[in-house]
Write a protein that holds these residues in place. Structure first.
Motif, short mmCIF file in Angstrom:
data_model
loop_
_atom_site.label_atom_id
_atom_site.label_comp_id
_atom_site.label_asym_id
_atom_site.label_seq_id
_atom_site.Cartn_x
_atom_site.Cartn_y
_atom_site.Cartn_z
N ILE A 16 40.32 31.23 39.24
CA ILE A 16 41.46 30.72 40.02
C ILE A 16 42.75 31.38 39.57
CG2 ILE A 16 42.90 28.66 40.34
CD1 ILE A 16 40.44 27.05 40.79
N ALA A 17 42.92 31.55 38.27
CA ALA A 17 44.14 32.23 37.79
C ALA A 17 44.20 33.66 38.32
CB ALA A 17 44.15 32.23 36.27
N ARG A 65 42.76 34.87 41.12
CA ARG A 65 42.98 34.90 42.56
C ARG A 65 44.38 34.42 42.94
NH1 ARG A 65 40.45 38.01 45.65
NH2 ARG A 65 40.14 36.58 47.40
N LEU A 66 44.88 33.39 42.25
CA LEU A 66 46.21 32.89 42.57
C LEU A 66 47.28 33.92 42.24
CD1 LEU A 66 46.13 29.11 41.58
CD2 LEU A 66 45.74 30.16 43.79
N ALA A 67 47.01 34.73 41.23
CA ALA A 67 47.96 35.80 40.93
C ALA A 67 48.04 36.78 42.10
CB ALA A 67 47.54 36.52 39.66
N VAL A 68 46.90 37.00 42.77
CA VAL A 68 46.86 37.87 43.95
C VAL A 68 47.59 37.20 45.11
CG1 VAL A 68 45.35 38.94 45.66
CG2 VAL A 68 44.71 38.95 43.25
N PHE A 69 47.47 35.87 45.22
CA PHE A 69 48.04 35.15 46.34
C PHE A 69 49.53 34.86 46.18
CE2 PHE A 69 43.65 32.95 46.75
CZ PHE A 69 43.10 34.12 47.24
N ASP A 70 50.07 35.04 44.98
CA ASP A 70 51.45 34.63 44.72
C ASP A 70 52.46 35.32 45.65
OD1 ASP A 70 51.07 32.68 42.88
OD2 ASP A 70 51.35 33.97 41.13
N ASP A 71 52.14 36.55 46.09
CA ASP A 71 53.10 37.24 46.96
C ASP A 71 53.19 36.62 48.34
OD1 ASP A 71 50.64 37.99 47.90
OD2 ASP A 71 51.12 40.11 48.14
N MET A 72 52.29 35.67 48.64
CA MET A 72 52.36 34.97 49.92
C MET A 72 53.38 33.85 49.91
SD MET A 72 48.35 34.55 50.91
CE MET A 72 48.79 33.63 52.38
N LYS A 73 53.87 33.50 48.71
CA LYS A 73 54.84 32.42 48.58
C LYS A 73 54.32 31.13 49.22
CE LYS A 73 58.82 35.39 47.92
NZ LYS A 73 57.97 36.29 47.21
N VAL A 124 44.50 24.75 39.30
CA VAL A 124 45.73 25.10 40.01
C VAL A 124 46.93 24.55 39.26
CG1 VAL A 124 47.08 24.76 42.12
CG2 VAL A 124 44.64 25.22 42.27
N ALA A 125 46.85 23.31 38.82
CA ALA A 125 47.97 22.69 38.10
C ALA A 125 48.28 23.45 36.82
CB ALA A 125 47.65 21.24 37.80
N SER A 181 44.50 26.98 48.87
CA SER A 181 44.17 28.37 48.61
C SER A 181 43.23 28.51 47.42
CB SER A 181 45.46 29.17 48.35
OG SER A 181 46.00 28.86 47.07
N ALA A 182 43.25 27.52 46.54
CA ALA A 182 42.38 27.57 45.36
C ALA A 182 40.97 27.08 45.66
CB ALA A 182 42.98 26.72 44.25
N ILE A 183 40.78 26.46 46.80
CA ILE A 183 39.46 25.94 47.12
C ILE A 183 38.47 27.08 47.30
CG2 ILE A 183 38.13 24.73 48.89
CD1 ILE A 183 40.48 22.84 49.23
N GLY A 184 38.93 28.17 47.96
CA GLY A 184 38.05 29.31 48.15
C GLY A 184 37.53 29.87 46.84
N PRO A 185 38.42 30.22 45.87
CA PRO A 185 37.93 30.70 44.58
C PRO A 185 37.02 29.69 43.89
CG PRO A 185 40.27 31.18 44.81
CD PRO A 185 39.90 30.36 46.00
N ALA A 186 37.31 28.40 44.05
CA ALA A 186 36.43 27.39 43.46
C ALA A 186 35.05 27.46 44.10
CB ALA A 186 37.04 26.00 43.64
N PHE A 187 35.02 27.61 45.43
CA PHE A 187 33.74 27.74 46.12
C PHE A 187 32.97 28.94 45.59
CE2 PHE A 187 34.08 25.41 50.46
CZ PHE A 187 34.52 24.26 49.82
N GLU A 188 33.68 30.05 45.33
CA GLU A 188 33.02 31.25 44.83
C GLU A 188 32.27 30.96 43.53
OE1 GLU A 188 35.72 34.56 44.48
OE2 GLU A 188 36.97 33.75 46.09
N VAL A 189 32.94 30.24 42.64
CA VAL A 189 32.33 29.93 41.34
C VAL A 189 31.17 28.95 41.52
CG1 VAL A 189 32.72 28.91 39.07
CG2 VAL A 189 34.45 30.43 40.08
#
Length: 897
Positions: A661-662, A664-672, A717-718, A681-689
């Motif tokens: 999650i850390a 993937r969220l780093a990748v997503f951060d530019d989406m603001k 995420v928190a 947005s974190a649910i997808g990476p969680a599903f992956e795991v």
């Protein structure tokens, strides 16, 4: 198995920016072909389709491919062959021996299959709804089949459509001339202003009252026009006047006022009010009256003139009342105007039902019915004329269908639920939301005039969209099929990719909403598609939704039933996709239990998530009546069939989850991203795991269920958010209560959130929702049923508990109030005794919350004041060490401990 590009990288920032802009575009976009709900941006659809079918070429070549996708993302770019051709070449290179087959079995408005066809795929679009099916034919099949002339000087589909649209206009005009009169100058009235009427609730007055929301007709840079009340013995009439009221009265107010869904009507003559319950009862028993009170003429020079109705206007209305009754039924017995009953259990979609407006024809005035019926009949006549002229039957059917869609655009802009916007001097349409809002004063347009919402405009919008579709689908017609997604009529493994945007529980009631158009399409096109219009209304028994019908009605579809239907559809998707194929699924819902069920459903269907992407999918500022169940961003889940999976141990999965999650969220951060979007947005990476394991177990052997896994994702995420907000070094010193406060401010600012969201947020920090809403807590329950929750700032808390080990957020709030009240000695004592003044985490929390709050926020001002005095406060607090009991309980209302 080689990974697809979508499983490695996407040009997310470029695609999301283009998708966001696209939601505000109209000219040439398929959204102007016909209204459909929750249509996805073409940029998003195109990217997902291509990236699902093209293998990742590796780092060296990936940059070029991503640049090509980014270049083609803007809507304006895709009309240029040079921009789209690199994408088509990449697809062709990936599939040299055959064309990849793509299925969308929830095709709706056709965005996903249109982009698959544009890229050159063998595309199949499926939907069970007849209206959606017709839209897909007009977007995907007819432009490709008939759009390009076989000969250099052959017929052009767009020009033919315009020609026959003009034919319809001329023929309809001749039939309607007596009911849509012309002024002496030759121009026609553009807009007629109507009000529903009821008698005054006081029998001693009993005057007929027009129900108007405002006295404003125009309040723009061009005009300022109002209506005033003229009170006679038996009625209240409206008189058109120039400018704002000279007497200082509030012209924003009318005879009708609203508070939530409650409406009150007040008589201008005697002041008697009729409350909502009595108004509904009267309307159901007696019905509303209708009163024409103003007319808008648009002169040839463009000048707008508001006037009172003339006798000629009233005579025309009377003629229409008589003529509409004389309209003949169609040969199959279908009435000329839609007399079908509205499904009574759908009053949440159609609030007019509660006021006795219970048939589709009663949603229109008699003249509106006549105009629309004549247009529908003229479309049928145009089709007959095409055949008499020797036109090919298929082509004639296509052209008539586009004419039927044009009639639907007039239907949308010419019902008794279309209102007026004085600030812009334009009409709205019937569906500003995913429901028909009750309208008290409404507009009637003359569609054959030069005013707003007219026939010429409808034809232009469809022509531009059709031109776009002709280019996009050139030579590549899609297979458009009406079928049930729960029982797909395809062979096992028939498709290389299935790309779908399935329904989200009760977010959109597609069938019931589309009935509004279905009943008119039956009149204009029913003879061309008898199998689509065999039922009174759209068939809904197999629709994959949860609806909001009355739970006691026969139409009710429960949450459980929806989940069972969606599961059957997912099972079918797994069956028809190849073993090495990809399923890309778009989902957007804030309800955590919806995501939990989706994860279970994918697992049960034999699909695992390999990657996910949050993508911009909704227009900012959109109007929706169900904000709790839709997001600004959607999550695209990329799935493959399960090959093999092993058990995972809880502690290992937690570490893996945190890291993924850390990352993937780093990748997503530019989406603001913000609010629910960031958590989702974190649910997808969680599903992956989670998908890597058949099940997750603790050392004790106890299996961890899906709900617990979702809580783990929230916690990750928190942790990611608080590291970013506090710099990370102070994270360990922040207690859970403070972390929750910081996370809420970061994710939702000061917004209230739904109960489910609040529950999941508390669970992420191992906190009790009940404890946080108890006296001294950080949250307030809204409403008796706990429908939502509000976060409390320092001024909102009646008392702030400070026990032997106080939460830093409680210390922060108490410090804010003491600082604001100038009680410096007590502030010193608070910060000295609790250790807050010397604790970096306390100041990190103070700084982070201040930065998250908006400019001008009182809490922000207090926190900045505290932070600005940090050194002085720390020095004074270090010298003050009273007994702790002095601060055991701080009461903000009295200032006493």
């Amino acid at each position: 198995m080689r990974r697809a590009l979508i499983e490695e990288k996407l040009p997310l920032a470029l695609v999301n920016a283009a998708s966001s802009r696209e939601k505000h575009l109209r000219h040439g976009h398929i959204s102007t072909m016909h209204l459909w709900w929750a249509r996805r941006p073409l940029s998003m659809a195109r990217t997902v389709v291509l990236a699902s079918l093209v293998p990742d070429p590796g780092p060296a070549k990936r940059t070029r491919l991503l640049a090509d996708i980014g270049n083609a993302a803007p809507f304006a770019a895709i009309s240029h062959a040079a921009v789209v051709e690199p994408l088509r070449k990449s697809l062709k290179a990936a599939w040299p021996d055959r064309t990849p087959k793509v299925l969308d079995c929830f095709a709706g408005g056709g965005a996903i299959p249109l982009e698959a066809a544009r890229l050159g795929c063998d595309t199949t679009a499926v939907d069970i709804n007849p209206v959606a099916h017709l839209i897909q034919k007009c977007v995907l099949e007819y432009p490709a089949r008939y759009g390009k002339a076989d000969e250099p000087d052959g017929p052009n589909l767009v020009e033919e459509f315009r020609t026959w649209a003009d034919w319809v206009s001329v023929q309809a005009d001749a039939r309607l001339e007596s009911v849509l009169p012309r002024a002496k100058e030759g121009n026609r009235a553009a807009v007629y202003f109507w009000a529903r009427t009821v008698p005054c609730a006081d029998p001693g007055c009993a005057r007929t009252i027009p129900l108007i929301s405002s006295r404003k007709l125009a309040d723009s840079t061009r005009n300022r026009v109002r209506v005033d009340y003229d009170i006679s013995e038996d009625r209240v009439e409206l008189r058109v006047a120039e400018g704002a009221p000279a007497d200082g009265s509030d012209w924003k107010l009318g005879t009708k006022t609203s508070r939530g869904s409650q409406v009150t009507v007040t008589c201008p003559a005697c002041g008697t009010a009729r409350p909502d319950k009595e108004l509904r009862s009267y309307a159901r028993e007696h019905g509303f009256g209708n009163y024409l009170y103003a007319v808008l003429d648009i002169e040839f020079s463009g000048v707008r003139v508001y006037r009172e109705p003339t006798e000629e206007d009233r005579d025309a209305i009377a003629r229409a009342d008589a003529l509409v009754e004389d309209l003949d039924d169609y040969p199959d017995g279908t009435s000329a105007v839609p007399d079908e009953l509205i499904t009574r259990s759908q009053y949440r979609r159609y609030p007019n039902l509660t006021y006795g407006i219970d048939t589709w024809s009663r949603m229109f005035t008699p003249r509106q019915r006549l105009v629309l019926a004549v247009l529908a009949q003229t479309v049928r006549a145009a089709h007959e004329a095409m055949l008499e002229n020797g036109m090919d039957e298929g082509r004639a059917c296509a052209l008539a269908t586009y004419l039927g869609l044009a009639v639907d655009r007039i239907v949308d802009y010419n019902s008794s639920f279309v209102t007026w916007v004085p600030s812009g001097e334009f009409v709205t349409h019937t569906f500003p939301q995913q429901s028909v809002r009750m309208a008290w004063d409404f507009c009637e347009i003359d569609p054959l005039s030069g005013g707003p919402g007219n026939w010429t405009g409808a034809v232009n919008w469809i022509s531009q969209s059709l031109s776009h579709c002709v280019v996009a689908t050139a030579g590549n017609p899609s297979r458009v099929q009406r079928a049930n997604a729960q029982h797909l009529p395809f062979e096992d493994g028939e498709f290389d990719a299935v790309i779908i945007d399935p329904p989200y529980y009760d977010a959109f009631q597609y069938g019931d909403l589309s009935d509004f158009f279905y009943v008119w399409l039956k009149r204009s096109l029913g003879h061309l598609y008898p199998e689509l219009f065999a039922t009174s209304l759209t068939p809904k028994k197999a629709e994959v939704i949860q609806n909001r019908a009355d739970t006691k009605s026969a139409e009710y579809i429960s949450r459980t039933e929806f989940e069972q239907r969606l599961q059957r559809a997912l099972d079918e998707v797994t069956r028809v996709v190849r073993d090495d194929g990809i399923v890309s699924l778009v989902f957007a819902h804030t309800d955590s239990t919806a995501w939990e069920h989706l994860l279970r459903g994918l697992r049960d269907a034999g699909l695992i998530v390999t990657t996910s992407w949050p993508m911009q999918s909704e227009r900012e500022g959109r109007s929706t009546d169900n904000k709790g169940s839709v997001l600004a961003s959607s999550v695209v889940l990329v799935c493959r069939k399960v090959v093999a999976a092993e058990e995972g141990y809880f502690d290992d999965v937690v570490r893996e989850l945190d890291a993924r999650i850390a990352e993937r969220l780093a990748v997503f951060d530019d989406m603001k991203l913000s609010g629910a979007d960031y958590f989702v947005s974190a649910i997808g990476p969680a599903f992956e795991v989670f998908a890597r394991y058949s099940r997750v177990v603790r050392l004790s052997g106890e299996e961890v269920d899906v709900e617990q896994l979702m809580v783990l994702a929230r916690q990750a995420v928190a942790r990611h958010a608080t590291r970013a907000l506090t710099g990370g070094e102070s994270l360990q010193a922040l207690d859970d209560r403070s972390l929750l406060y910081l996370t809420w401010r970061w994710a939702y600012d000061s917004q209230d959130i739904p109960a489910d969201e609040a529950y999941m947020l508390c669970r992420a920090f191992d906190l009790s929702l009940d404890a946080l809403t108890a006296p001294g807590g950080l949250m307030k329950k809204l409403g008796s049923g706990g429908a939502g929750y509000r976060l409390l700032g320092p001024d909102d808390r009646r008392h702030i508990p400070l026990g032997p080990r106080p939460s830093l957020v409680d210390v922060m709030h108490a410090a804010c109030l003491l600082y604001d009240q100038g009680r410096r000695q007590e502030l010193d004592a608070l910060l000295g005794t609790t250790g807050g003044a010397a604790e970096p985490a306390f100041w990190a929390l103070t700084t982070a919350v201040a930065e998250l709050l908006p400019e001008g926020s009182r809490e922000r001002i207090l926190l900045l004041g505290l932070g600005g005095s940090r050194e002085d406060l720390a020095e004074r607090a270090a010298k003050y060490t009273p007994a702790f009991e002095e601060l055991a309980l701080f009461d903000s209302s009295t200032g006493n401990g």
